[in-house]
Write an enzyme that holds these catalytic residues in place. Structure first.
Site, PDB file in Angstrom:
ATOM      1  N   ASP A 146       3.727  -9.709 -19.394  1.00  0.00           N
ATOM      2  CA  ASP A 146       3.963  -8.749 -20.470  1.00  0.00           C
ATOM      3  C   ASP A 146       4.673  -9.456 -21.620  1.00  0.00           C
ATOM      4  OD1 ASP A 146       2.977  -6.780 -18.810  1.00  0.00           O
ATOM      5  OD2 ASP A 146       4.834  -5.633 -18.700  1.00  0.00           O
ATOM      6  N   HIS A 171       2.367 -14.290 -13.744  1.00  0.00           N
ATOM      7  CA  HIS A 171       1.275 -14.289 -12.770  1.00  0.00           C
ATOM      8  C   HIS A 171       0.190 -15.275 -13.179  1.00  0.00           C
ATOM      9  CE1 HIS A 171       2.253 -10.307 -10.591  1.00  0.00           C
ATOM     10  NE2 HIS A 171       3.273 -10.556 -11.409  1.00  0.00           N
ATOM     11  N   SER A 227      12.117 -14.945 -22.184  1.00  0.00           N
ATOM     12  CA  SER A 227      11.772 -16.307 -22.574  1.00  0.00           C
ATOM     13  C   SER A 227      10.297 -16.388 -22.908  1.00  0.00           C
ATOM     14  CB  SER A 227      12.146 -17.311 -21.491  1.00  0.00           C
ATOM     15  OG  SER A 227      12.139 -18.614 -22.041  1.00  0.00           O
TER      16      SER A 227
END
Length: 292
Positions: free
Chosen positions: A88, A154, A257
């Site tokens: 995200d 992921h 980050s």
């Protein structure tokens, strides 16, 4: 350059990040709950997507920050030939790794766009020119994770872990002003480079640390940063059989980050809908495989 970004040039990056880590792992109920409530309120965090929606149930701020989502909260793009968005966040930049100059070695020193007037080379990012060579004229996507986002990264595509490289560096902020102002920012910050072998060749994911980011963890080895490095450190995994499937979790950050994906030339086409600063979600289409 804003005042805050200018100030980070003289701040003790690692000391501040170490102190932030202590707070993040504190089990003092008052401290951890104040931190959680502050972030939820300030950044409008949607806990309805979390596997544990009760903000008071997390034992530490770090447990809240690296929270899991409900299984149905994210899904991979339905097209099996789609490479997936790894996290995200927002697209910082994406596009082609642009060769510098001409002649021998030009494409091996390909440049990655950071922001207007700012860029860095793939070799600088990965800490090694030979590691960068497979990505000559390839593709990159830089995804910024803000404090409100899900902080697990992921796999865009199924891959077998070959090697990790811990590259030491500073811990500048990766906010918009810093990205626009600090030269070669992503190639200067402490980072973990993860090399995978896939059915189309190599694929690289770079976990970039930042100010007050007190850790990077992987699913195969646990905590990788800290300890903060003073030299490049390689860990070989070839032959260990560490295979991560498309959409599987690979790593996580302990605060907002950036993750950078590198792909070789000719294996995929970036989704044309992607634009700088566009919001993105884990599992949406990053690129489409070129077949044949």
């Amino acid at each position: 350059m804003g005042f805050t970004t200018a100030l980070t040039y003289v701040l003790p990056h690692r000391l501040l990040s170490s102190l932030a880590r202590q707070l993040a792992y504190s089990r003092n109920p008052a401290i951890k709950q104040w931190l959680i409530d502050t972030v939820v309120r300030r950044f409008d965090v949607d806990l309805g997507e979390a596997a544990e929606p009760d903000a008071r149930a997390y034992p530490t701020f770090n447990a809240f920050f690296t929270r899991a989502l409900k299984p149905e909260a994210r899904a991979p793009d339905a097209d099996p030939s789609a490479l997936l968005m790894p996290a995200d966040g927002h697209i910082s930049q994406c596009g082609e790794i642009v060769p510098i100059g001409a002649g021998d070695g030009a494409t091996r020193d390909g440049r990655i766009f950071q922001a207007k007037g700012q860029s860095f080379t793939a070799a600088e990012l990965l800490g090694d020119a030979a590691d960068a060579a497979p990505y000559a004229d390839g593709l990159y996507a830089t995804v910024y994770l803000s404090p409100r986002d899900y902080h697990r990264v992921h796999m865009p595509w199924s891959g077998t872990l070959r090697e990790t490289v811990h590259v030491p560096g500073r811990l500048f902020s990766v906010g918009t002003d810093a990205v626009a102002s600090v030269p070669r920012l992503f190639a200067r910050n402490e980072r973990l480079v993860c090399h995978f072998d896939t059915d189309f060749g190599p694929m690289c994911l770079v976990m970039v640390g930042a100010l007050l980011v007190s850790g990077v963890e992987t699913v195969w080895s646990g905590v990788e940063i800290p300890a903060y490095g003073d030299r490049i450190t390689r860990k070989g995994y070839r032959g260990r059989g560490i295979v991560l499937e498309r959409f599987a979790e690979m790593a996580r950050f302990n605060y907002g980050s950036t993750v950078i994906v590198l792909l070789p030339k000719g294996v995929a086409t970036l989704d044309p809908a992607l634009r700088a600063e566009a919001p993105v979600r884990l599992g949406q289409r990053l690129a489409l495989r070129r077949m044949g």
